[in-house]
Structures are given as structure tokens and as C-alpha cells.
Design a protein around this motif. Structure first.
Motif, PDB file in Angstrom:
ATOM      1  N   VAL A   1       0.845  -1.205   0.000  1.00 19.45           N
ATOM      2  CA  VAL A   1       0.000   0.000   0.000  1.00 19.45           C
ATOM      3  C   VAL A   1       0.873   1.246   0.000  1.00 19.45           C
ATOM      4  CG1 VAL A   1      -1.618   1.373   1.391  1.00 19.45           C
ATOM      5  CG2 VAL A   1      -2.038  -1.067   1.025  1.00 19.45           C
ATOM      6  N   LYS A   2       1.864   1.294   0.880  1.00 19.61           N
ATOM      7  CA  LYS A   2       2.752   2.464   0.943  1.00 19.61           C
ATOM      8  C   LYS A   2       3.480   2.676  -0.377  1.00 19.61           C
ATOM      9  CE  LYS A   2       4.665   1.349   5.027  1.00 19.61           C
ATOM     10  NZ  LYS A   2       5.672   1.386   6.110  1.00 19.61           N
ATOM     11  N   TYR A   3       4.064   1.603  -0.910  1.00 23.18           N
ATOM     12  CA  TYR A   3       4.804   1.716  -2.161  1.00 23.18           C
ATOM     13  C   TYR A   3       3.890   2.192  -3.293  1.00 23.18           C
ATOM     14  CZ  TYR A   3       7.729   0.761  -6.150  1.00 23.18           C
ATOM     15  OH  TYR A   3       8.447   0.908  -7.311  1.00 23.18           O
ATOM     16  N   THR A   4       2.746   1.538  -3.424  1.00 18.04           N
ATOM     17  CA  THR A   4       1.826   1.860  -4.520  1.00 18.04           C
ATOM     18  C   THR A   4       1.328   3.291  -4.417  1.00 18.04           C
ATOM     19  OG1 THR A   4       1.149  -0.454  -4.649  1.00 18.04           O
ATOM     20  CG2 THR A   4      -0.318   1.169  -5.652  1.00 18.04           C
ATOM     21  N   ASN A   5       0.884   3.696  -3.247  1.00 16.83           N
ATOM     22  CA  ASN A   5       0.370   5.057  -3.088  1.00 16.83           C
ATOM     23  C   ASN A   5       1.451   6.109  -3.326  1.00 16.83           C
ATOM     24  OD1 ASN A   5      -2.270   4.276  -2.657  1.00 16.83           O
ATOM     25  ND2 ASN A   5      -2.040   4.178  -0.440  1.00 16.83           N
ATOM     26  N   ASP A   6       2.692   5.791  -2.977  1.00 18.26           N
ATOM     27  CA  ASP A   6       3.797   6.722  -3.237  1.00 18.26           C
ATOM     28  C   ASP A   6       4.097   6.866  -4.719  1.00 18.26           C
ATOM     29  OD1 ASP A   6       4.167   7.254  -0.553  1.00 18.26           O
ATOM     30  OD2 ASP A   6       5.910   5.934  -0.330  1.00 18.26           O
ATOM     31  N   HIS A   7       3.731   5.851  -5.524  1.00 20.11           N
ATOM     32  CA  HIS A   7       4.074   5.863  -6.936  1.00 20.11           C
ATOM     33  C   HIS A   7       2.891   6.095  -7.872  1.00 20.11           C
ATOM     34  CE1 HIS A   7       7.670   4.091  -5.166  1.00 20.11           C
ATOM     35  NE2 HIS A   7       8.282   4.571  -6.215  1.00 20.11           N
ATOM     36  N   LEU A   8       1.689   6.219  -7.345  1.00 20.15           N
ATOM     37  CA  LEU A   8       0.534   6.539  -8.187  1.00 20.15           C
ATOM     38  C   LEU A   8       0.602   7.992  -8.632  1.00 20.15           C
ATOM     39  CD1 LEU A   8      -2.419   4.766  -6.320  1.00 20.15           C
ATOM     40  CD2 LEU A   8      -1.456   4.159  -8.551  1.00 20.15           C
ATOM     41  N   ASP A   9       0.040   8.269  -9.788  1.00 18.18           N
ATOM     42  CA  ASP A   9      -0.031   9.646 -10.290  1.00 18.18           C
ATOM     43  C   ASP A   9      -0.923  10.458  -9.358  1.00 18.18           C
ATOM     44  OD1 ASP A   9      -0.489  12.020 -11.669  1.00 18.18           O
ATOM     45  OD2 ASP A   9      -0.683  11.021 -13.609  1.00 18.18           O
TER      46      ASP A   9
ATOM     47  N   THR B   1      -2.190  13.326  -9.634  1.00 21.23           N
ATOM     48  CA  THR B   1      -3.288  14.068 -10.252  1.00 21.23           C
ATOM     49  C   THR B   1      -4.538  13.218 -10.431  1.00 21.23           C
ATOM     50  OG1 THR B   1      -2.509  13.579 -12.497  1.00 21.23           O
ATOM     51  CG2 THR B   1      -1.691  15.598 -11.465  1.00 21.23           C
ATOM     52  N   ASP B   2      -4.396  11.897 -10.358  1.00 20.90           N
ATOM     53  CA  ASP B   2      -5.568  11.014 -10.466  1.00 20.90           C
ATOM     54  C   ASP B   2      -6.399  11.009  -9.192  1.00 20.90           C
ATOM     55  OD1 ASP B   2      -4.935  10.312 -13.043  1.00 20.90           O
ATOM     56  OD2 ASP B   2      -3.933   8.452 -12.483  1.00 20.90           O
ATOM     57  N   GLY B   3      -5.790  11.377  -8.075  1.00 22.09           N
ATOM     58  CA  GLY B   3      -6.503  11.391  -6.798  1.00 22.09           C
ATOM     59  C   GLY B   3      -6.857   9.999  -6.302  1.00 22.09           C
ATOM     60  N   LYS B   4      -6.173   8.973  -6.772  1.00 22.92           N
ATOM     61  CA  LYS B   4      -6.464   7.583  -6.393  1.00 22.92           C
ATOM     62  C   LYS B   4      -5.469   7.116  -5.346  1.00 22.92           C
ATOM     63  CE  LYS B   4      -7.962   3.265  -6.984  1.00 22.92           C
ATOM     64  NZ  LYS B   4      -9.047   2.809  -6.193  1.00 22.92           N
ATOM     65  N   GLN B   5      -5.969   6.438  -4.327  1.00 21.16           N
ATOM     66  CA  GLN B   5      -5.149   5.798  -3.303  1.00 21.16           C
ATOM     67  C   GLN B   5      -5.759   4.431  -3.042  1.00 21.16           C
ATOM     68  OE1 GLN B   5      -2.385   7.766  -1.102  1.00 21.16           O
ATOM     69  NE2 GLN B   5      -2.414   8.045  -3.309  1.00 21.16           N
ATOM     70  N   ILE B   6      -4.915   3.457  -2.675  1.00 24.18           N
ATOM     71  CA  ILE B   6      -5.431   2.134  -2.352  1.00 24.18           C
ATOM     72  C   ILE B   6      -5.304   1.882  -0.855  1.00 24.18           C
ATOM     73  CG2 ILE B   6      -4.859   1.241  -4.646  1.00 24.18           C
ATOM     74  CD1 ILE B   6      -2.590  -0.387  -3.235  1.00 24.18           C
ATOM     75  N   SER B   7      -5.996   0.865  -0.386  1.00 27.68           N
ATOM     76  CA  SER B   7      -5.890   0.427   1.005  1.00 27.68           C
ATOM     77  C   SER B   7      -5.485  -1.051   1.003  1.00 27.68           C
ATOM     78  CB  SER B   7      -7.222   0.609   1.736  1.00 27.68           C
ATOM     79  OG  SER B   7      -8.159  -0.346   1.277  1.00 27.68           O
ATOM     80  N   SER B   8      -5.283  -1.605   2.171  1.00 33.93           N
ATOM     81  CA  SER B   8      -4.890  -3.020   2.258  1.00 33.93           C
ATOM     82  C   SER B   8      -5.982  -3.945   1.718  1.00 33.93           C
ATOM     83  CB  SER B   8      -4.511  -3.398   3.688  1.00 33.93           C
ATOM     84  OG  SER B   8      -5.607  -3.205   4.547  1.00 33.93           O
ATOM     85  N   ASP B   9      -7.224  -3.460   1.644  1.00 36.49           N
ATOM     86  CA  ASP B   9      -8.309  -4.254   1.052  1.00 36.49           C
ATOM     87  C   ASP B   9      -8.117  -4.455  -0.447  1.00 36.49           C
ATOM     88  OD1 ASP B   9      -9.570  -4.486   3.497  1.00 36.49           O
ATOM     89  OD2 ASP B   9     -10.894  -2.767   3.157  1.00 36.49           O
TER      90      ASP B   9
END
Length: 89
Positions: free
Chosen positions: A15-23, A25-33
Motif C-alpha cells: 500500500v505504501k509503495y503503490t500510493n507513493d508511486h501513483l499519479d 493528479t488522479d486522486g487515487k489511493q489504495i488500502s490493504s483491502d
């Protein structure tokens, strides 16, 4: 480390890695779910898991816990293609 604790740690790291590398400007974040385990093993005091997310980005994550050193390693991969091949006898 028991598998439950290891999986929780792995999901949080993905989750930390992915959220740090998402664009951003998309305003998208993931959770452990949004993270799932593809494969998991435990040998002696070490653990290894392959995880992915529900995002359609082709990414997968290999996390290894070295119980001797109390260290966690993460390798991040992108799948480009899955191609079936016919093998000659």
C-alpha cells in the motif's frame, strides 16, 4: 514470524509503495483491502510472498523476510506479457 503478521506487514508495505508511486493528479489511493496474496511460503524463520493489487497496472510485489537479520526486502515487478508456448517433445 507467523504468516498472519507477515501478510499484514506485506500488505501495508505494498500500500505504501503503490500510493507513493501513483499519479497524484488522479486522486487515487489504495488500502490493504485492494492488496491480495498470490503465493506465500515460510521456511524455517524466513517468509516470502508474492502480492498484487486490484489496480490494472500489471504490477506485482515480492516480499521476503529474513528472520536471521530481522530484515524485510521488497522487489517490484511489472508484467508485460503472458504468452503460451508449445514445447516440442
Amino acid at each position: 514470524m507467523d504468516n498472519g503478521k507477515f501478510i499484514d506487514i506485506c500488505k501495508n508495505e505494498v500500500v505504501k509503495y503503490t500510493n507513493d508511486h501513483l499519479d497524484k493528479t488522479d486522486g487515487k489511493q489504495i488500502s490493504s483491502d485492494d492488496v491480495y496474496v498470490v503465493w506465500l511460503t515460510k521456511v524455517l524463520q524466513s517468509n516470502k510472498a508474492l502480492l498484487s493489487t486490484t489496480l490494472f497496472d500489471g504490477m506485482y510485489y515480492e516480499l521476503t523476510y529474513n528472520g536471521d537479520k530481522n530484515e524485510l526486502y521488497i522487489d517490484v515487478y511489472k508484467k508485460f506479457e503472458n504468452k503460451g508456448l508449445v514445447l516440442d517433445d
